[in-house]
Design a protein around this motif. Structure first.
Motif, mmCIF file in Angstrom:
data_model
loop_
_atom_site.group_PDB
_atom_site.id
_atom_site.type_symbol
_atom_site.label_atom_id
_atom_site.label_comp_id
_atom_site.label_asym_id
_atom_site.label_seq_id
_atom_site.Cartn_x
_atom_site.Cartn_y
_atom_site.Cartn_z
ATOM 1 N N ASN A 47 38.731 41.092 64.254
ATOM 2 C CA ASN A 47 39.671 41.049 63.130
ATOM 3 C C ASN A 47 39.647 39.742 62.353
ATOM 4 O OD1 ASN A 47 41.058 43.717 63.395
ATOM 5 N ND2 ASN A 47 41.274 42.925 65.469
ATOM 6 N N LYS A 48 38.607 38.937 62.530
ATOM 7 C CA LYS A 48 38.539 37.627 61.878
ATOM 8 C C LYS A 48 38.448 37.730 60.356
ATOM 9 C CE LYS A 48 33.617 37.040 62.119
ATOM 10 N NZ LYS A 48 32.570 37.292 62.953
ATOM 11 N N ASP A 49 37.951 38.848 59.845
ATOM 12 C CA ASP A 49 37.799 38.999 58.397
ATOM 13 C C ASP A 49 38.934 39.771 57.740
ATOM 14 O OD1 ASP A 49 35.390 37.543 58.325
ATOM 15 O OD2 ASP A 49 34.261 39.325 58.932
ATOM 16 N N THR A 50 40.007 39.994 58.479
ATOM 17 C CA THR A 50 41.190 40.618 57.874
ATOM 18 C C THR A 50 41.992 39.534 57.151
ATOM 19 O OG1 THR A 50 42.588 40.222 59.811
ATOM 20 C CG2 THR A 50 41.347 42.315 59.739
ATOM 21 N N PHE A 51 42.944 39.948 56.344
ATOM 22 C CA PHE A 51 43.795 38.976 55.659
ATOM 23 C C PHE A 51 44.501 38.090 56.684
ATOM 24 C CE2 PHE A 51 47.805 37.531 53.922
ATOM 25 C CZ PHE A 51 47.386 36.931 52.745
ATOM 26 N N PHE A 52 45.102 38.713 57.697
ATOM 27 C CA PHE A 52 45.826 37.975 58.729
ATOM 28 C C PHE A 52 44.880 37.085 59.522
ATOM 29 C CE2 PHE A 52 48.086 37.487 62.793
ATOM 30 C CZ PHE A 52 49.375 37.194 62.362
ATOM 31 N N GLY A 53 43.702 37.591 59.827
ATOM 32 C CA GLY A 53 42.716 36.825 60.590
ATOM 33 C C GLY A 53 42.233 35.590 59.852
ATOM 34 N N ARG A 54 41.988 35.723 58.551
ATOM 35 C CA ARG A 54 41.574 34.547 57.763
ATOM 36 C C ARG A 54 42.730 33.562 57.627
ATOM 37 N NH1 ARG A 54 39.400 38.732 54.806
ATOM 38 N NH2 ARG A 54 41.036 38.533 53.260
ATOM 39 N N TYR A 82 53.145 42.275 55.724
ATOM 40 C CA TYR A 82 51.802 42.775 56.040
ATOM 41 C C TYR A 82 51.836 44.300 56.201
ATOM 42 C CZ TYR A 82 51.035 37.870 57.389
ATOM 43 O OH TYR A 82 50.957 36.507 57.415
ATOM 44 N N ILE A 83 52.835 44.782 56.921
ATOM 45 C CA ILE A 83 52.951 46.217 57.180
ATOM 46 C C ILE A 83 53.216 46.983 55.893
ATOM 47 C CG2 ILE A 83 54.331 47.972 58.387
ATOM 48 C CD1 ILE A 83 54.605 45.850 60.676
ATOM 49 N N GLU A 84 54.013 46.416 55.010
ATOM 50 C CA GLU A 84 54.267 47.066 53.721
ATOM 51 C C GLU A 84 52.988 47.176 52.900
ATOM 52 O OE1 GLU A 84 57.496 44.760 52.102
ATOM 53 O OE2 GLU A 84 58.996 45.903 53.239
ATOM 54 N N ARG A 85 52.147 46.168 52.957
ATOM 55 C CA ARG A 85 50.860 46.221 52.249
ATOM 56 C C ARG A 85 49.995 47.341 52.803
ATOM 57 N NH1 ARG A 85 48.811 40.074 52.215
ATOM 58 N NH2 ARG A 85 46.918 41.085 51.471
ATOM 59 N N ILE A 86 49.988 47.488 54.127
ATOM 60 C CA ILE A 86 49.215 48.567 54.752
ATOM 61 C C ILE A 86 49.789 49.920 54.338
ATOM 62 C CG2 ILE A 86 48.526 49.611 56.946
ATOM 63 C CD1 ILE A 86 48.747 46.726 58.151
ATOM 64 N N ALA A 87 51.110 50.042 54.354
ATOM 65 C CA ALA A 87 51.762 51.301 53.970
ATOM 66 C C ALA A 87 51.466 51.654 52.518
ATOM 67 C CB ALA A 87 53.266 51.194 54.206
ATOM 68 N N GLN A 96 40.775 45.183 61.179
ATOM 69 C CA GLN A 96 39.540 45.567 60.491
ATOM 70 C C GLN A 96 39.449 47.085 60.420
ATOM 71 O OE1 GLN A 96 37.611 43.236 59.181
ATOM 72 N NE2 GLN A 96 36.075 44.632 58.397
ATOM 73 N N GLU A 97 39.915 47.711 61.471
ATOM 74 C CA GLU A 97 39.885 49.169 61.559
ATOM 75 C C GLU A 97 40.927 49.775 60.618
ATOM 76 O OE1 GLU A 97 40.490 52.543 65.010
ATOM 77 O OE2 GLU A 97 40.714 50.441 65.505
ATOM 78 N N PRO A 98 40.581 50.849 59.930
ATOM 79 C CA PRO A 98 41.579 51.491 59.059
ATOM 80 C C PRO A 98 42.785 51.985 59.859
ATOM 81 C CG PRO A 98 39.380 52.387 58.658
ATOM 82 C CD PRO A 98 39.285 51.512 59.877
#
Length: 139
Positions: A47-54, A82-87, A96-98
């Motif tokens: 998950n290093k390339d996710t928004f949270f990971g970076r 973060y969760i609202e962005r995913i929603a 990284q996984e959908p």
């Protein structure tokens, strides 16, 4: 094939699968600290390339201590944005996984909360359930 034979075959396949997962669990319990650190580092790498990971420099973390110093403890409110962005459909925010679905918490301390569920989370739950069920049925 009768229904009884189909059910017996399905249960046998499940039993073998659960036995293999139980063996993996046994191996992991021989050195819990190392097993958990290895698991954590794998999750961080994935998950290093996710928004949270970076944002939290996952690519620089190689130990539990480094993780503890770079990623603050937070409650649900600390993850809400973060969760609202995913929603809203954004991907690669926390994982990284959908995220294919959301669970809804019971809201015991406040209103119900959305819980993102990528497929691997369901697999991880199954890794814990398999040994439990194996021992339950064996005993």
């Amino acid at each position: 094939m009768t229904e009884f034979l189909r059910v017996t075959a399905a249960n046998t396949v499940w039993w073998i699968h659960a036995a293999l997962k139980t063996r993996e669990w046994y191996v992991a319990t021989r050195d819990v600290s190392n097993s958990q650190e290895t698991l954590l580092c794998g999750i961080l790498h994935e998950n290093k390339d996710t928004f949270f990971g970076r944002e939290h420099r996952f690519s620089k973390i190689n130990s539990v201590k480094e993780f503890q110093s770079l990623v603050p403890i937070r409650d649900y409110e600390g993850f809400r944005s973060y969760i609202e962005r995913i929603a809203d459909g954004e991907q690669k925010v926390l994982t990284q996984e959908p995220v294919g679905r959301f669970g809804v918490s019971s809201g015991t301390t406040s209103a119900s909360k959305l819980i993102p569920y990528p497929s691997s989370l369901v697999d991880d739950f199954q890794k814990g359930v398999s040994p439990w069920a194996f021992f339950l049925f064996r005993n």
